[in-house]
Design an enzyme around this catalytic site. Structure first.
Site, short mmCIF file in Angstrom:
data_model
loop_
_atom_site.label_atom_id
_atom_site.label_comp_id
_atom_site.label_asym_id
_atom_site.label_seq_id
_atom_site.Cartn_x
_atom_site.Cartn_y
_atom_site.Cartn_z
N PHE A 8 -6.31 -7.99 10.30
CA PHE A 8 -6.89 -9.19 10.90
C PHE A 8 -8.34 -8.87 11.32
CE2 PHE A 8 -2.35 -8.92 11.86
CZ PHE A 8 -1.86 -10.10 11.32
N ASN A 27 -2.83 -11.46 3.03
CA ASN A 27 -2.03 -11.78 4.21
C ASN A 27 -1.54 -10.46 4.80
OD1 ASN A 27 0.11 -12.39 5.96
ND2 ASN A 27 0.54 -14.29 4.86
N ALA A 28 -1.91 -10.18 6.03
CA ALA A 28 -1.59 -8.88 6.63
C ALA A 28 -0.09 -8.64 6.73
CB ALA A 28 -2.23 -8.77 8.01
N ASP A 69 -5.16 -6.88 15.39
CA ASP A 69 -5.78 -7.87 16.29
C ASP A 69 -5.61 -9.26 15.69
OD1 ASP A 69 -7.24 -9.11 18.27
OD2 ASP A 69 -9.18 -8.70 17.33
N CYS A 95 -3.95 -12.07 21.86
CA CYS A 95 -4.76 -12.99 22.65
C CYS A 95 -3.93 -14.22 23.05
CB CYS A 95 -6.02 -13.40 21.90
SG CYS A 95 -5.67 -14.19 20.34
N1 SAH Z 1 -10.29 -8.44 14.87
C1 SAH Z 1 -11.35 -9.43 14.89
C2 SAH Z 1 -10.88 -10.77 15.34
C3 SAH Z 1 -9.64 -11.24 14.66
S1 SAH Z 1 -9.37 -12.95 14.77
C4 SAH Z 1 -12.44 -8.95 15.81
O1 SAH Z 1 -12.21 -8.07 16.60
O2 SAH Z 1 -13.55 -9.50 15.72
C5 SAH Z 1 -8.04 -13.11 13.68
C6 SAH Z 1 -8.42 -12.99 12.23
O3 SAH Z 1 -7.21 -12.94 11.51
C7 SAH Z 1 -9.21 -14.16 11.69
O4 SAH Z 1 -10.36 -13.68 11.04
C8 SAH Z 1 -8.27 -14.80 10.66
O5 SAH Z 1 -8.94 -15.28 9.50
C9 SAH Z 1 -7.37 -13.65 10.29
N2 SAH Z 1 -6.02 -13.99 9.86
C10 SAH Z 1 -5.23 -15.02 10.26
N3 SAH Z 1 -4.01 -14.93 9.70
C11 SAH Z 1 -4.02 -13.82 8.91
C12 SAH Z 1 -3.06 -13.19 8.08
N4 SAH Z 1 -1.82 -13.67 7.96
N5 SAH Z 1 -3.42 -12.07 7.43
C13 SAH Z 1 -4.66 -11.55 7.55
N6 SAH Z 1 -5.61 -12.11 8.33
C14 SAH Z 1 -5.31 -13.24 9.00
#
Ligand code: SAH
Length: 393
Positions: free
Chosen positions: A228, A276-277, A297, A337
């Site tokens: 993420f 997708n994570a 995160d 969060c």
């Molecule tokens: N870690 C970042 C903030 C993360 S916000 C920092 O510290 O700045 C969450 C992020 O997860 C967003 O960019 C969103 O696009 C991504 N996201 C949402 N669902 C996801 C998923 N299933 N797999 C991977 N990324 C995802």
């Protein structure tokens, strides 16, 4: 009492409302107030008890369940000088925390004494969210004060947030003052980043993780994983110390910016994967991969109480997989969060993930948002971000 004050409408509190107000809770709900029908929302009101005794002043909202938001314990005029002094006090804290820096959360709503106002500073440009009718109606005054205090070149209005609906307000986004010339560059420790105040997430980026980003580099070694990633706040810090970083992010646009940010910092050891994570982590476990340092995160998984269970399942799944991927002695920096999953529930979820993964795990640090996002005693809602540093035995 001043003339100006004498003209303000009064809102009477119930017995329970009085108790809450006296106990320092900055929000008073609809069921505890008796407000004149003529009030439309957005007014500054005198808060009184059943005998008409003044308890203080508050912003009034008509559409919201939260009717009153604390402004003062007394009858001090809520005027230009009042807002100027709260802005100056908020800025004084940030200057103490981050001497010589010019990128920070300047106003953190209730926690800085201006409920319903969020302002982030990115050098000579500011990005603001007006979240309640009272701040929406005073946005020109607030913009004037911000322009003057910072000698700013631009103010962006990022009131494109869902919570405005609860207040009967439409979403809005645009340049409120001056001219915005491209993304704003700023430093997080040794990493140079940039925030697009108009198109980026939130007010441009996630400033609340700034101190945790920098901390992550002190734990980074060997092979690192950041899930993420958004535009690389954690990934680039890991890359300063790790031999290789894999950054997993679902948004193609964020991946592109992450690559640009890595290049701008001369970091060649970041592998950006658009995926997708949840799927990626499952596959990595199946492939038997191992990492020395991992960051999780994710975005908020629960916007309301009803979604807590599903959110906790989501957190458990990714944390369980991360623990399966972690080498002995490796660190997992894991964040949430989601306000509705509090620190205790987050820890209980980690407990159960560790048991399922059959790992013994130490809690090395428990952290929250950066210090420019202060927590207000009495308002749990300001304590939303959890960031635990774990170490696997
Ligand atoms: N870690 C970042 C903030 C993360 S916000 C920092 O510290 O700045 C969450 C992020 O997860 C967003 O960019 C969103 O696009 C991504 N996201 C949402 N669902 C996801 C998923 N299933 N797999 C991977 N990324 C995802």
């Amino acid at each position: 009492m001043t003339d100006q004050h004498a003209g303000l409408p009064s809102v009477k509190l119930s017995r329970r409302g009085i108790e809450r107000w006296r106990a320092g809770h900055p929000w008073i709900y609809e069921s505890d107030v008796e407000a004149p029908k003529s009030l439309k929302g957005g007014e500054v009101v005198r808060v009184i008890d059943h005998k008409g005794y003044l308890l203080g002043q508050a912003f009034f909202s008509r559409a919201s369940k939260i009717s009153l938001r604390w402004l003062s314990w007394d009858d001090t005029p809520i005027d230009e000088a009042f807002f100027a002094s709260r802005i100056a006090a908020a800025d004084a804290l940030r200057r103490k925390l981050y001497p010589g820096e010019d990128t920070y959360r300047l106003i953190h709503s209730e926690a800085d004494g201006i409920p319903g106002l969020v302002v982030d500073r990115y050098g000579d440009a500011l990005s603001a969210q007006f979240l309640v009718p009272a701040t929406e109606q005073r946005k020109e005054l607030i913009a004037d004060l911000l322009m003057k205090h910072f000698d700013a070149k631009a103010i962006v209005n990022r009131s494109d947030v869902g919570v405005r609906k609860l207040e009967g307000l439409e979403q809005e986004k645009g340049v409120l003052r001056g001219e915005l010339k491209g993304p704003k560059a700023y430093l997080e420790g040794h990493v140079r980043l940039s925030a697009d105040l108009l198109q980026g997430q939130k007010t441009g980026t996630f400033l609340d993780q700034r101190e945790n980003h920098v901390l992550a580099s002190s734990y980074a070694t060997g092979e690192a994983l950041d899930c993420f990633s958004y535009v690389g706040g954690f990934a680039l810090q890991l890359a300063l110390k790790a031999s290789k970083v894999t950054a997993v992010e679902i948004s193609e646009a964020a991946c592109a910016t992450l690559k640009e940010n890595a290049a701008a910092n001369g970091l060649k050891n970041v592998d950006v994967v658009s995926a997708n994570a949840f799927d990626w982590l499952r596959d990595a476990v199946d492939e038997g991969r191992k990492f020395d340092t991992i960051v999780l995160d994710p975005p908020s998984f629960a916007k309301n109480k009803g979604a807590i269970e599903a959110a906790t399942r989501g957190y458990k799944e990714i944390n369980l997989r991360a623990l399966q991927l972690l080498k002995p002695g490796g660190h997992l920096i894991t964040c949430s969060c989601t306000y509705h999953v509090d620190e205790e529930a987050f820890e209980a979820m980690l407990d159960s993930a560790a048991a399922d993964a059959k790992r013994k795990v130490q809690i090395v640090e428990k952290r929250g948002a950066a210090r420019d996002h202060p927590v207000l005693l009495g308002l749990r809602e300001t304590r939303y971000l959890k960031c635990f540093v774990l170490r696997a035995l």
